[in-house]
Design a protein around this motif. Structure first.
Motif, PDB file in Angstrom:
ATOM      1  N   GLU A  81      66.302  76.848 105.534  1.00  0.00           N
ATOM      2  CA  GLU A  81      66.712  78.157 104.832  1.00  0.00           C
ATOM      3  C   GLU A  81      68.301  78.094 104.734  1.00  0.00           C
ATOM      4  O   GLU A  81      68.788  78.589 103.626  1.00  0.00           O
ATOM      5  N   ARG A  82      68.833  77.849 105.827  1.00  0.00           N
ATOM      6  CA  ARG A  82      70.453  78.023 105.598  1.00  0.00           C
ATOM      7  C   ARG A  82      70.893  76.856 104.965  1.00  0.00           C
ATOM      8  O   ARG A  82      71.828  76.961 104.233  1.00  0.00           O
ATOM      9  N   LEU A  83      70.282  75.732 105.158  1.00  0.00           N
ATOM     10  CA  LEU A  83      70.806  74.602 104.346  1.00  0.00           C
ATOM     11  C   LEU A  83      70.445  74.930 102.995  1.00  0.00           C
ATOM     12  O   LEU A  83      71.519  74.289 101.998  1.00  0.00           O
ATOM     13  N   GLU A  84      69.301  75.165 102.461  1.00  0.00           N
ATOM     14  CA  GLU A  84      69.088  75.724 101.089  1.00  0.00           C
ATOM     15  C   GLU A  84      69.856  76.831 100.657  1.00  0.00           C
ATOM     16  O   GLU A  84      70.590  76.440  99.576  1.00  0.00           O
ATOM     17  N   PHE A  85      70.496  77.613 101.347  1.00  0.00           N
ATOM     18  CA  PHE A  85      71.565  78.553 100.750  1.00  0.00           C
ATOM     19  C   PHE A  85      72.899  77.671 100.478  1.00  0.00           C
ATOM     20  O   PHE A  85      73.514  77.969  99.368  1.00  0.00           O
ATOM     21  N   LEU A  86      73.221  76.903 101.467  1.00  0.00           N
ATOM     22  CA  LEU A  86      74.365  76.223 100.947  1.00  0.00           C
ATOM     23  C   LEU A  86      74.147  75.150 100.007  1.00  0.00           C
ATOM     24  O   LEU A  86      75.081  75.248  99.060  1.00  0.00           O
ATOM     25  N   GLY A  87      73.017  74.688  99.896  1.00  0.00           N
ATOM     26  CA  GLY A  87      72.974  73.638  98.828  1.00  0.00           C
ATOM     27  C   GLY A  87      72.767  74.320  97.411  1.00  0.00           C
ATOM     28  O   GLY A  87      73.357  73.583  96.305  1.00  0.00           O
ATOM     29  N   LEU A  95      58.574  75.496  96.906  1.00  0.00           N
ATOM     30  CA  LEU A  95      58.681  74.918  98.070  1.00  0.00           C
ATOM     31  C   LEU A  95      59.560  73.528  98.045  1.00  0.00           C
ATOM     32  O   LEU A  95      60.630  73.374  98.987  1.00  0.00           O
ATOM     33  N   LEU A  96      59.099  72.648  97.086  1.00  0.00           N
ATOM     34  CA  LEU A  96      59.660  71.544  96.811  1.00  0.00           C
ATOM     35  C   LEU A  96      61.312  71.846  96.330  1.00  0.00           C
ATOM     36  O   LEU A  96      62.129  71.133  96.665  1.00  0.00           O
ATOM     37  N   ALA A  97      61.449  72.818  95.391  1.00  0.00           N
ATOM     38  CA  ALA A  97      62.781  73.242  94.981  1.00  0.00           C
ATOM     39  C   ALA A  97      63.677  73.620  96.053  1.00  0.00           C
ATOM     40  O   ALA A  97      64.715  73.232  96.262  1.00  0.00           O
ATOM     41  N   ASP A  98      63.105  74.500  97.053  1.00  0.00           N
ATOM     42  CA  ASP A  98      63.777  74.859  98.146  1.00  0.00           C
ATOM     43  C   ASP A  98      64.353  73.872  99.049  1.00  0.00           C
ATOM     44  O   ASP A  98      65.666  73.758  99.520  1.00  0.00           O
ATOM     45  N   ALA A  99      63.325  72.859  99.293  1.00  0.00           N
ATOM     46  CA  ALA A  99      63.898  71.529 100.209  1.00  0.00           C
ATOM     47  C   ALA A  99      64.666  70.890  99.489  1.00  0.00           C
ATOM     48  O   ALA A  99      65.563  70.198 100.125  1.00  0.00           O
ATOM     49  N   CYS A 100      64.624  70.523  98.190  1.00  0.00           N
ATOM     50  CA  CYS A 100      65.759  69.937  97.286  1.00  0.00           C
ATOM     51  C   CYS A 100      67.058  70.317  97.796  1.00  0.00           C
ATOM     52  O   CYS A 100      68.184  69.751  97.591  1.00  0.00           O
ATOM     53  N   GLU A 101      67.284  71.976  97.443  1.00  0.00           N
ATOM     54  CA  GLU A 101      68.602  72.485  97.647  1.00  0.00           C
ATOM     55  C   GLU A 101      69.068  72.192  99.130  1.00  0.00           C
ATOM     56  O   GLU A 101      70.318  72.091  99.461  1.00  0.00           O
ATOM     57  N   GLY A 102      68.118  72.205 100.156  1.00  0.00           N
ATOM     58  CA  GLY A 102      68.489  71.904 101.703  1.00  0.00           C
ATOM     59  C   GLY A 102      69.167  70.266 101.591  1.00  0.00           C
ATOM     60  O   GLY A 102      69.684  70.250 102.553  1.00  0.00           O
TER      61      GLY A 102
END
Length: 225
Positions: A41-47, A114-121
């Motif tokens: 989730e933190r990497l998702e925020f940054l991405g 969930l896929l979109a969040d992981a891609c942001e991560g």
């Protein structure tokens, strides 16, 4: 870890100095029962922020004569969850996701949100590991094709429905939340949209924004048929 994530790193076009960042990027909150902060989730925020910056820069350069409003509509379309999920599917990200058995049994690997969040991560991991250059390279290599799908700035369904109503002298469409379900880490919202004088439509999504867009699209399609 290096062996299992090597195909993903290759698809990203980056050699990681710290491969644990990539592992973290593909780790859902449900993995390990959500204990601690070892999820993406933190990497998702940054991405999300890195993606927004790179897309803004790309649009600013690609469309020097477009007004801010048109650029904003293009930007919104390119950074939304649906676009991220498409890229995630293209690079085969689902196969690398780490999640609980329950989440997987519930279809987590096919869950667009969930896929979109992981891609942001993943974008966040690229940025932390190598700086802006690898993140920018990955984004440009996959988002330019999405950008080129439409010559004109896209018009989202909510805007199009609002314009449809205004052109006919009707009040603005009204949106309401009918139901919220699912676990805290993966909620599902059911949204209803109505235009005065016409039967409403409703739709579900992993965010209120997504559900409202889908509902507006469904209502607009019916009104224009």
């Amino acid at each position: 870890m290096k062996q299992s994530l090597a195909p993903l790193a290759e698809a990203l076009g980056h050699t990681f100095s710290d491969l644990s960042l990539l592992q973290l990027a593909v780790t859902h909150r449900s993995y390990g029962n959500g204990r601690g902060s070892s999820h993406n989730e933190r990497l998702e925020f940054l991405g999300d922020r890195v993606l927004g910056l790179v897309i803004a820069d790309l649009l600013y350069s690609r469309f020097p004569d477009e007004a801010e409003g048109a650029l904003a509509r293009r930007h919104a379309a390119l950074v939304r969850k649906e676009s991220l999920a498409r890229v995630a599917e293209k690079i085969g990200l689902a196969a690398f996701l780490r999640m609980s058995r329950g989440e997987e049994d519930a279809g987590g690997r096919c869950n667009a949100g969930l896929l979109a969040d992981a891609c942001e991560g993943v974008i966040g991991a690229l940025y932390l590991d190598g700086g802006l250059a690898p993140a920018q390279g990955f984004i440009r290599s996959h988002w330019v094709a999405l950008l080129e799908e439409s010559a004109a700035p896209p018009k989202d369904a909510k805007t199009a429905l609002q314009e449809w109503a205004q052109q006919r002298g009707l009040p603005l469409p009204e949106y309401s939340t009918l139901e919220t379900s699912g676990p805290d880490h993966s909620p599902v919202f059911k949204i209803q949209v109505s235009v005065k004088g016409y039967p409403p439509e409703n739709a579900s999504g992993n965010s209120k924004r997504v559900a409202a867009q889908v509902a507006a699209q469904a209502l607009l399609k019916r009104l224009m048929s």
